[in-house]
Scaffold this motif. Structure first.
Motif, PDB file in Angstrom:
ATOM      1  N   GLY A 115       0.817  -1.194   0.000  1.00 21.91           N
ATOM      2  CA  GLY A 115       0.000   0.000   0.000  1.00 21.91           C
ATOM      3  C   GLY A 115       0.856   1.250   0.000  1.00 21.91           C
ATOM      4  O   GLY A 115       1.696   1.439   0.892  1.00 21.91           O
ATOM      5  N   LEU A 116       0.669   2.111  -0.991  1.00 23.31           N
ATOM      6  CA  LEU A 116       1.496   3.309  -1.116  1.00 23.31           C
ATOM      7  C   LEU A 116       1.168   4.351  -0.051  1.00 23.31           C
ATOM      8  O   LEU A 116       2.012   5.185   0.277  1.00 23.31           O
ATOM      9  CB  LEU A 116       1.303   3.920  -2.510  1.00 23.31           C
ATOM     10  CG  LEU A 116       1.698   3.046  -3.709  1.00 23.31           C
ATOM     11  CD1 LEU A 116       1.512   3.809  -5.006  1.00 23.31           C
ATOM     12  CD2 LEU A 116       3.129   2.563  -3.574  1.00 23.31           C
ATOM     13  N   LYS A 117      -0.043   4.313   0.510  1.00 22.37           N
ATOM     14  CA  LYS A 117      -0.434   5.310   1.504  1.00 22.37           C
ATOM     15  C   LYS A 117      -0.067   4.881   2.919  1.00 22.37           C
ATOM     16  O   LYS A 117       0.447   5.665   3.713  1.00 22.37           O
ATOM     17  CB  LYS A 117      -1.937   5.583   1.406  1.00 22.37           C
ATOM     18  CG  LYS A 117      -2.426   6.703   2.311  1.00 22.37           C
ATOM     19  CD  LYS A 117      -3.911   6.966   2.074  1.00 22.37           C
ATOM     20  CE  LYS A 117      -4.423   8.084   2.977  1.00 22.37           C
ATOM     21  NZ  LYS A 117      -5.874   8.352   2.752  1.00 22.37           N
ATOM     22  N   ASP A 118      -0.336   3.604   3.249  1.00 28.61           N
ATOM     23  CA  ASP A 118      -0.018   3.135   4.609  1.00 28.61           C
ATOM     24  C   ASP A 118       1.383   2.528   4.701  1.00 28.61           C
ATOM     25  O   ASP A 118       1.817   2.104   5.779  1.00 28.61           O
ATOM     26  CB  ASP A 118      -1.058   2.117   5.072  1.00 28.61           C
ATOM     27  CG  ASP A 118      -0.970   0.803   4.311  1.00 28.61           C
ATOM     28  OD1 ASP A 118      -0.478   0.809   3.162  1.00 28.61           O
ATOM     29  OD2 ASP A 118      -1.407  -0.226   4.847  1.00 28.61           O
ATOM     30  N   ASN A 119       2.075   2.448   3.547  1.00 26.59           N
ATOM     31  CA  ASN A 119       3.435   1.891   3.512  1.00 26.59           C
ATOM     32  C   ASN A 119       3.492   0.509   4.165  1.00 26.59           C
ATOM     33  O   ASN A 119       4.457   0.176   4.859  1.00 26.59           O
ATOM     34  CB  ASN A 119       4.433   2.831   4.213  1.00 26.59           C
ATOM     35  CG  ASN A 119       4.541   4.169   3.498  1.00 26.59           C
ATOM     36  OD1 ASN A 119       4.613   4.218   2.283  1.00 26.59           O
ATOM     37  ND2 ASN A 119       4.531   5.252   4.265  1.00 26.59           N
ATOM     38  N   GLY A 120       2.461  -0.285   3.932  1.00 26.67           N
ATOM     39  CA  GLY A 120       2.398  -1.612   4.533  1.00 26.67           C
ATOM     40  C   GLY A 120       2.469  -2.713   3.496  1.00 26.67           C
ATOM     41  O   GLY A 120       1.887  -2.603   2.401  1.00 26.67           O
ATOM     42  N   PHE A 121       3.189  -3.803   3.806  1.00 25.55           N
ATOM     43  CA  PHE A 121       3.304  -4.963   2.928  1.00 25.55           C
ATOM     44  C   PHE A 121       2.354  -6.051   3.417  1.00 25.55           C
ATOM     45  O   PHE A 121       2.288  -6.342   4.609  1.00 25.55           O
ATOM     46  CB  PHE A 121       4.741  -5.475   2.901  1.00 25.55           C
ATOM     47  CG  PHE A 121       4.932  -6.645   1.969  1.00 25.55           C
ATOM     48  CD1 PHE A 121       4.895  -6.461   0.596  1.00 25.55           C
ATOM     49  CD2 PHE A 121       5.132  -7.924   2.471  1.00 25.55           C
ATOM     50  CE1 PHE A 121       5.062  -7.537  -0.271  1.00 25.55           C
ATOM     51  CE2 PHE A 121       5.297  -8.999   1.612  1.00 25.55           C
ATOM     52  CZ  PHE A 121       5.265  -8.794   0.236  1.00 25.55           C
TER      53      PHE A 121
END
Length: 835
Positions: free
Chosen positions: A504-510
């Motif tokens: 996710g580009l907004k939450d920076n989560g994989f």
């Protein structure tokens, strides 16, 4: 005697012959047809009067009459229509007479003579003794069936047309159109398409089975199994509903059918030395697109000895059933069944098996010889090797059609011995030409890809790429970029591994997940799997584990969702179709849940901001009215009938793997769709759920809201969901028990012009719900649904390039004070894969 008298006596016969010839050649036989002005449906038995001659049209509205003076009118009369004077022309064309309905005189219902009603009533009452499926303990027969898409080359002009246009400089240019010429050459040599099969039909104690003994399709090494189960028309004339093109219709020889049709006793005749009544039936509402036809009824046992059926509308249908009288059993047993389909009154193409057939209305006979107007689909089936009342053992396993693997590779010698139709020189040429065309165009590969894509996958070497995992969007993750796939048969038919990863580009989560699976039983499609995932999920979401996966370019609802929870789930589950007409699922799982918004759950005086849920889940989908085919690749639902039912039960497991709560969830839904021969359809979706025990907000019911909490209407414009509440705001309502109902009716597409062909749907949705211990949920304010939520709207779908507009209005007890806040305008998108 004078010389003049002598001459007249000698040559009087010549004078008589001259006068007779003048009279005969002064008459011209005119052929015509009487049809409804608006619908072009034939008007059966209309009365045509010309001078002192009166004739009646036949049941297809056709007639012939001698005309001596074309300046004198013939008068056409029929009950419920205005009388019409009509002037024929001596041009050799079919004379079409269009009658206009008299609204002041027409009645929705009128009654036939008592005698014919008595005969029809006796047919219905005697079904137990005359219908083979009821009267016989058992029977079996082999059935040769072929389907052809073809055209009569003699009906097609072979000329190359010329069209004249002017270029930008005003110079006239000539363009040649060789379409008709090429089409005529094609159908002179072979048919457009064809397929054949031999099946074994077995019946015992009202259980029917069909086993495919042999099949072949032009252009395909392996058959399309779905096409083997195609049911264009009912096998039995007694079936109710009577099906044509998989559309259910009320049978005219059923109790309810008597309320919809009127009957006319034409005369009596003989078939196989038995007296039969000829009875014409038509809808009481004359302009309805229901069945019309003639039934031949045995005068002694009141069974059907022969039948003709016609439907005029979007598709024109001509069907004929013939029977053979079995003296010992005193019944009429099927002898032959034939159906011819042609294009009806609509302007769109009729498509079957990827081949397009183009027609105009078959009732307008003054058409040119355009090739596409002459194409028809023909199905013909012929029983043979009939055995009556011999012992059979049939399993009641929910399978209607079996397709053994050895039925797919029969030799040409077998087909030569089995074919029951007349010699057709074009038939074998069709197989040769279409096999060659299939190989050059790689048709089988395209269909294989199409079947994969419609389920959301694209095969690439040893894996099938998951098309839905590539890119997504929501308000929490922003753009979500990912890659997912599952191994295919090139790796193994027994094992498969599904996996995905996303960022996710907004939450920076994989996020990621993996699911290895093993096939326990190929016939029942029983898979046992294990799974682990670390991902985010929408709160309050209800999903059924047995729902089929269908391809979507995007999932519209998550675009605007911002309240998610993190889920780290490990599970083991089994999926199977071992029970008749069902899909089942059972799982054991442990889920570590962390709400990704401000939320605390108060339970027994203890506060939880994250928690563990260990549970088991059982889900089943039951399609009791559908029909299934067993193929070498598994089970296929070949006749998708409604209603369908889904039930899902989730139960936590106390004190197992750190489980924090004890609760139970029971979810249920049923879907019912009614298709019509006109192309329209109606549907109903009912859902209900109940959750009781210690259940946090993330596992409650939000009932699929899809509206943004913004002031202006235009700022709330987003994409519409398929079955979501478009005027309900996100996080506005939560329930631990609810019921919802959605009603839809979809009309035919309208041709506005400029490539605008919208499809309109009217929709009404409603939901009721409640929640206990609302005070235990802290941090996210919400309401309950005790008073009932209502919205209605209009969808204008497929307006341009798959895009459309929908508008909904919210009303009832939860209507908002500001008028604008109750309105939702959305964009819809429909992807047509053409499969």
């Amino acid at each position: 005697m004078s010389s003049i008298e002598t001459f007249l006596m000698r040559y009087s016969y010549l004078l008589f012959l001259f006068l007779l010839t003048s009279f005969v050649f002064g008459q011209t036989k005119i052929k015509g047809q009487v049809i409804d002005f608006d619908t072009t449906i034939p008007i059966a038995f209309a009365k045509i009067t010309y001078e002192k001659t009166t004739v009646f049209a036949d049941w297809e509205g056709k007639f012939s009459i001698e005309v001596t003076d074309f300046k004198k009118p013939m008068y056409v009369r029929y009950k419920g229509y205005y009388e019409k004077p009509a002037y024929a022309s001596n041009d050799g064309n079919l004379f079409i007479i269009k009658l206009t309905q008299d609204i002041n005189k027409v009645k929705n219902e009128y009654y036939s003579l008592n005698k014919v009603n008595h005969i029809v009533k006796k047919v219905i009452e005697n079904k137990e003794n005359t219908q083979p499926e009821r009267a016989l303990n058992s029977y079996e027969y082999k059935n040769y069936e072929f389907i052809q898409i073809t055209a009569n080359p003699d009906s097609i002009t072979g000329e190359i047309d010329k069209t004249y246009k002017r270029n930008i400089f005003g110079k006239r240019i000539v363009k040649l159109d060789s379409t008709n010429y090429k089409f005529k050459k094609l159908v002179e040599n072979s048919h457009i398409y064809q397929t054949e099969k031999v099946n074994l039909i077995q019946h015992q104690n009202r259980t029917n089975k069909e086993t495919v003994l042999a099949s072949r399709m032009a252009g395909f090494k392996q058959p399309l199994y779905e096409f083997l189960g195609l049911k264009l028309i009912s096998y039995s004339v007694y079936e109710n509903p009577f099906e044509i093109l998989e559309i259910p219709l009320q049978n005219p020889i059923s109790n309810y059918g008597r309320k919809l049709y009127t009957y006319h006793l034409l005369d009596s005749t003989e078939i196989q030395n038995r007296k039969v009544y000829r009875i014409y039936f038509q809808p009481k509402k004359l302009r309805a697109n229901r069945l019309r036809g003639i039934l031949y009824i045995d005068a002694q046992n009141f069974s059907v000895a022969k039948a003709y059926y016609r439907i005029y509308g979007i598709v024109n249908v001509n069907a004929t059933y013939t029977f053979n009288y079995l003296k010992k059993e005193n019944i009429w047993f099927p002898e032959k069944r034939k159906i011819v389909l042609s294009k009806g009154s609509n302007s769109e193409d009729l498509t079957i098996l990827g081949g397009t057939m183009k027609f105009r209305s078959s009732l307008e006979q003054d058409l040119d010889n355009n090739a596409s107007d002459r194409t028809v689909l023909i199905l013909e089936s012929t029983p043979f090797d009939i055995k009556i009342n011999q012992p059979l053992k049939l399993k009641n396993d929910g399978i209607k059609i079996y397709v053994p693997e050895n039925s797919l590779s029969k030799s040409e010698k077998y087909w030569g011995s089995i074919a029951k139709d007349t010699v057709d020189i074009r038939k074998m040429k069709t197989y040769i030409s279409l096999d060659s065309l299939s190989q050059s165009s790689n048709i089988e590969r395209k269909i294989f890809l199409g079947k994969k894509i419609i389920n959301g996958y694209l095969p690439i070497s040893y894996v099938d790429l998951d098309l839905r995992s590539i890119i997504k969007f929501n308000n929490f993750e922003g753009f979500r970029l990912g890659l997912g796939a599952v191994t295919n048969d090139k790796v193994s038919e027994k094992y498969k591994v599904a996996f995905y990863g996303a960022y996710g580009l907004k939450d920076n989560g994989f996020k990621y997940g993996i699911t290895p699976s093993y096939l326990l039983n190929k016939e029942d499609e029983t898979w046992v799997s294990a799974s682990y995932s670390d991902d985010v999920n929408e709160i309050g979401q209800t999903t059924f584990a047995t729902d089929t996966r269908r391809f979507k370019v995007y999932d519209p609802r998550p675009f605007n969702i911002s309240t998610f929870y993190n889920s780290k789930m490990a599970s083991a589950f089994i999926e199977s179709k071992i029970l008749p007409k069902t899909s089942t699922y059972f799982s054991l799982s442990r889920n570590e849940i962390t709400p990704l918004f401000d939320y605390t759950f108060i339970n027994n005086g203890q506060s939880f901001t994250n928690y563990n849920v260990s549970s088991m889940q059982f889900a089943i989908q039951w399609n009791p009215f559908s029909s299934y085919m067993q193929t070498p690749l598994g089970k296929i639902e070949i006749e998708k009938r409604h209603p369908k039912f889904s039930l899902q039960i989730t139960q936590t497991i106390p004190e197992i793997l750190g489980n924090d709560f004890d609760f139970t969830k029971v979810d249920f839904k049923t879907f019912y769709e009614i298709p019509y021969l006109s192309g329209q359809k109606s549907s109903l979706l009912f859902q209900a759920g109940i959750a009781y025990g210690d259940i946090p907000l993330t596992q409650l019911y939000a009932i699929a809201p899809n509206n943004l909490n913004k002031d202006a209407i235009l700022r709330r414009i987003t994409f519409a969901g398929k079955n979501s509440f478009e005027t309900m705001y996100y996080n506005e309502f939560f329930s631990d028990k609810y019921v919802s109902l959605q009603l839809k009716h979809t009309f035919n597409r309208i041709n506005i012009g400029y490539k605008l062909n919208p499809e309109f749907t009217v929709v009404t949705r409603m939901a009721f719900g409640s929640i206990d211990n609302k005070e235990n949920h802290v941090g996210l304010p919400f309401n309950s649904l005790e008073k009932g939520f209502f919205e209605s709207g209009v969808e204008c779908n497929k307006l341009f390039k798959g895009f459309g507009l929908v508008a909904f209005y919210r009303y009832g007890n939860y209507q908002l004070p500001n008028f604008d806040d109750n309105i939702a305008i959305k964009i819809s998108f429909s992807l047509d894969l053409g499969i």
